[in-house]
Motif scaffolding. Structure first.
Motif, PDB file in Angstrom:
ATOM      1  N   ARG A 285      42.134  34.617  42.526  1.00  0.00           N
ATOM      2  CA  ARG A 285      43.429  35.283  42.366  1.00  0.00           C
ATOM      3  C   ARG A 285      44.557  34.268  42.460  1.00  0.00           C
ATOM      4  NH1 ARG A 285      44.568  38.530  39.530  1.00  0.00           N
ATOM      5  NH2 ARG A 285      42.822  39.732  40.243  1.00  0.00           N
ATOM      6  N   ALA A 286      44.438  33.291  43.353  1.00  0.00           N
ATOM      7  CA  ALA A 286      45.471  32.261  43.488  1.00  0.00           C
ATOM      8  C   ALA A 286      45.614  31.489  42.184  1.00  0.00           C
ATOM      9  CB  ALA A 286      45.145  31.322  44.639  1.00  0.00           C
ATOM     10  N   ALA A 287      44.521  31.266  41.495  1.00  0.00           N
ATOM     11  CA  ALA A 287      44.572  30.552  40.221  1.00  0.00           C
ATOM     12  C   ALA A 287      45.050  31.449  39.087  1.00  0.00           C
ATOM     13  CB  ALA A 287      43.196  29.974  39.885  1.00  0.00           C
ATOM     14  N   ALA A 288      44.625  32.713  39.096  1.00  0.00           N
ATOM     15  CA  ALA A 288      44.966  33.638  38.011  1.00  0.00           C
ATOM     16  C   ALA A 288      46.379  34.190  38.133  1.00  0.00           C
ATOM     17  CB  ALA A 288      43.971  34.797  37.975  1.00  0.00           C
ATOM     18  N   GLY A 289      46.861  34.342  39.376  1.00  0.00           N
ATOM     19  CA  GLY A 289      48.189  34.910  39.598  1.00  0.00           C
ATOM     20  C   GLY A 289      48.170  36.424  39.506  1.00  0.00           C
ATOM     21  N   PHE A 290      49.344  36.997  39.681  1.00  0.00           N
ATOM     22  CA  PHE A 290      49.491  38.447  39.586  1.00  0.00           C
ATOM     23  C   PHE A 290      50.961  38.768  39.332  1.00  0.00           C
ATOM     24  CE2 PHE A 290      50.131  37.468  44.028  1.00  0.00           C
ATOM     25  CZ  PHE A 290      51.148  38.309  44.444  1.00  0.00           C
ATOM     26  N   CYS A 291      51.214  39.986  38.903  1.00  0.00           N
ATOM     27  CA  CYS A 291      52.571  40.452  38.605  1.00  0.00           C
ATOM     28  C   CYS A 291      52.929  41.603  39.522  1.00  0.00           C
ATOM     29  CB  CYS A 291      52.661  40.952  37.161  1.00  0.00           C
ATOM     30  SG  CYS A 291      52.412  39.698  35.918  1.00  0.00           S
ATOM     31  N   VAL A 292      54.219  41.833  39.685  1.00  0.00           N
ATOM     32  CA  VAL A 292      54.733  42.996  40.402  1.00  0.00           C
ATOM     33  C   VAL A 292      55.995  43.427  39.665  1.00  0.00           C
ATOM     34  CG1 VAL A 292      55.675  43.870  42.578  1.00  0.00           C
ATOM     35  CG2 VAL A 292      53.844  42.164  42.622  1.00  0.00           C
TER      36      VAL A 292
ATOM     37  N   GLU B  93      45.240  57.367  30.431  1.00  0.00           N
ATOM     38  CA  GLU B  93      44.575  56.556  29.405  1.00  0.00           C
ATOM     39  C   GLU B  93      44.555  55.124  29.929  1.00  0.00           C
ATOM     40  OE1 GLU B  93      43.385  57.637  26.406  1.00  0.00           O
ATOM     41  OE2 GLU B  93      44.067  59.706  26.717  1.00  0.00           O
ATOM     42  N   VAL B  94      43.372  54.563  30.078  1.00  0.00           N
ATOM     43  CA  VAL B  94      43.219  53.239  30.664  1.00  0.00           C
ATOM     44  C   VAL B  94      42.968  52.212  29.566  1.00  0.00           C
ATOM     45  CG1 VAL B  94      41.922  51.880  32.334  1.00  0.00           C
ATOM     46  CG2 VAL B  94      42.203  54.340  32.695  1.00  0.00           C
ATOM     47  N   PRO B  95      43.805  51.179  29.483  1.00  0.00           N
ATOM     48  CA  PRO B  95      43.577  50.132  28.474  1.00  0.00           C
ATOM     49  C   PRO B  95      42.238  49.426  28.725  1.00  0.00           C
ATOM     50  CG  PRO B  95      45.750  49.887  29.502  1.00  0.00           C
ATOM     51  CD  PRO B  95      44.997  50.914  30.289  1.00  0.00           C
ATOM     52  N   THR B  96      41.415  49.341  27.706  1.00  0.00           N
ATOM     53  CA  THR B  96      40.091  48.738  27.871  1.00  0.00           C
ATOM     54  C   THR B  96      40.184  47.263  28.248  1.00  0.00           C
ATOM     55  OG1 THR B  96      39.968  48.340  25.495  1.00  0.00           O
ATOM     56  CG2 THR B  96      38.928  50.350  26.338  1.00  0.00           C
ATOM     57  N   ASP B  97      41.220  46.574  27.807  1.00  0.00           N
ATOM     58  CA  ASP B  97      41.343  45.154  28.150  1.00  0.00           C
ATOM     59  C   ASP B  97      41.650  44.952  29.629  1.00  0.00           C
ATOM     60  OD1 ASP B  97      43.961  46.243  27.617  1.00  0.00           O
ATOM     61  OD2 ASP B  97      44.742  44.201  27.641  1.00  0.00           O
ATOM     62  N   LEU B  98      42.172  45.963  30.286  1.00  0.00           N
ATOM     63  CA  LEU B  98      42.502  45.848  31.706  1.00  0.00           C
ATOM     64  C   LEU B  98      41.283  46.078  32.594  1.00  0.00           C
ATOM     65  CD1 LEU B  98      44.668  45.482  33.899  1.00  0.00           C
ATOM     66  CD2 LEU B  98      45.098  47.927  33.751  1.00  0.00           C
ATOM     67  N   VAL B  99      40.438  47.018  32.229  1.00  0.00           N
ATOM     68  CA  VAL B  99      39.318  47.369  33.108  1.00  0.00           C
ATOM     69  C   VAL B  99      37.949  46.952  32.584  1.00  0.00           C
ATOM     70  CG1 VAL B  99      40.520  49.229  34.282  1.00  0.00           C
ATOM     71  CG2 VAL B  99      39.244  49.711  32.211  1.00  0.00           C
ATOM     72  N   ALA B 100      37.844  46.595  31.340  1.00  0.00           N
ATOM     73  CA  ALA B 100      36.614  46.052  30.755  1.00  0.00           C
ATOM     74  C   ALA B 100      35.349  46.763  31.230  1.00  0.00           C
ATOM     75  CB  ALA B 100      36.524  44.551  31.031  1.00  0.00           C
ATOM     76  N   GLY B 101      35.311  48.071  31.075  1.00  0.00           N
ATOM     77  CA  GLY B 101      34.114  48.836  31.396  1.00  0.00           C
ATOM     78  C   GLY B 101      33.964  49.234  32.853  1.00  0.00           C
TER      79      GLY B 101
ATOM     80  N   VAL C 266      44.988  47.627  38.714  1.00  0.00           N
ATOM     81  CA  VAL C 266      46.332  47.460  38.153  1.00  0.00           C
ATOM     82  C   VAL C 266      47.211  46.603  39.070  1.00  0.00           C
ATOM     83  CG1 VAL C 266      48.443  48.669  37.464  1.00  0.00           C
ATOM     84  CG2 VAL C 266      46.217  49.563  36.782  1.00  0.00           C
ATOM     85  N   LEU C 267      47.100  46.785  40.377  1.00  0.00           N
ATOM     86  CA  LEU C 267      47.889  45.974  41.308  1.00  0.00           C
ATOM     87  C   LEU C 267      47.515  44.502  41.213  1.00  0.00           C
ATOM     88  CD1 LEU C 267      47.874  48.285  44.442  1.00  0.00           C
ATOM     89  CD2 LEU C 267      49.857  47.721  43.027  1.00  0.00           C
ATOM     90  N   ALA C 268      46.250  44.208  41.037  1.00  0.00           N
ATOM     91  CA  ALA C 268      45.797  42.819  41.005  1.00  0.00           C
ATOM     92  C   ALA C 268      45.888  42.189  39.616  1.00  0.00           C
ATOM     93  CB  ALA C 268      44.358  42.731  41.508  1.00  0.00           C
ATOM     94  N   ASP C 269      45.523  42.942  38.587  1.00  0.00           N
ATOM     95  CA  ASP C 269      45.362  42.356  37.263  1.00  0.00           C
ATOM     96  C   ASP C 269      46.350  42.849  36.216  1.00  0.00           C
ATOM     97  OD1 ASP C 269      43.103  40.876  38.094  1.00  0.00           O
ATOM     98  OD2 ASP C 269      41.816  42.624  37.791  1.00  0.00           O
ATOM     99  N   GLY C 270      47.078  43.910  36.516  1.00  0.00           N
ATOM    100  CA  GLY C 270      47.974  44.479  35.518  1.00  0.00           C
ATOM    101  C   GLY C 270      49.244  43.674  35.331  1.00  0.00           C
TER     102      GLY C 270
END
Length: 145
Positions: free
Chosen positions: A47-54, A70-78, A99-103
């Motif tokens: 996570r430190a390398a990937a970062g996150f948004c708020v 409706e959940v974007p498939t690119d966000l949850v990948a299955g 969504v908190l971590a990767d959105g």
């Protein structure tokens, strides 16, 4: 010439990571609160390398509080179905965790309901440094605790 020991190499990498973050904060390309969280040793290395948004403003959140999401498939990948009822507490909590971590801020605005986020807000919803940034920006999240 001696080979650096793993600990020394790891420290150099950590120092370089912190320096990159400080430069990004100084340049205004990374918010200071997120920069501090990215340097927190409690944040996973990935996570430190990937970062996150708020999102910048709690009022930006306009995700569904009832009905179907409706959940974007690119966000949850299955990891989740692409469509489910927000009344399903298990799926909703997992969606909010992702969504908190990767959105992106745009995805957070579209998927997170301020009412449901406040109701779900509890330790473990996201990594602690991420939760601290949200709580710093939006103290109303901690008013229920």
């Amino acid at each position: 010439m001696s080979t650096p020991r793993p600990r020394e190499s790891g420290q150099r990498m950590a120092d370089a990571h912190a320096a990159r973050i400080e430069r990004a904060v100084a340049a205004g390309t990374l918010p200071a609160d997120i920069g501090e969280a990215l340097k927190d040793p409690g944040l996973s290395r990935w996570r430190a390398a990937a970062g996150f948004c708020v999102v910048d403003d709690f009022a930006q959140l306009h995700g569904p509080a009832f009905g179907t999401v409706e959940v974007p498939t690119d966000l949850v990948a299955g990891e989740l179905p692409t469509r489910f009822d927000v009344a399903d507490a298990r799926l909703l909590r997992e969606l909010y965790r992702v969504v908190l971590a990767d959105g992106t801020a745009k995805q957070q605005a579209a998927l997170l309901s301020p009412q449901l986020l406040s109701a779900l807000w509890a330790p473990g919803l996201a990594e602690e440094p991420i939760m601290r940034v949200w709580e710093h920006r939006f103290p109303q999240l901690t008013s229920g605790r």
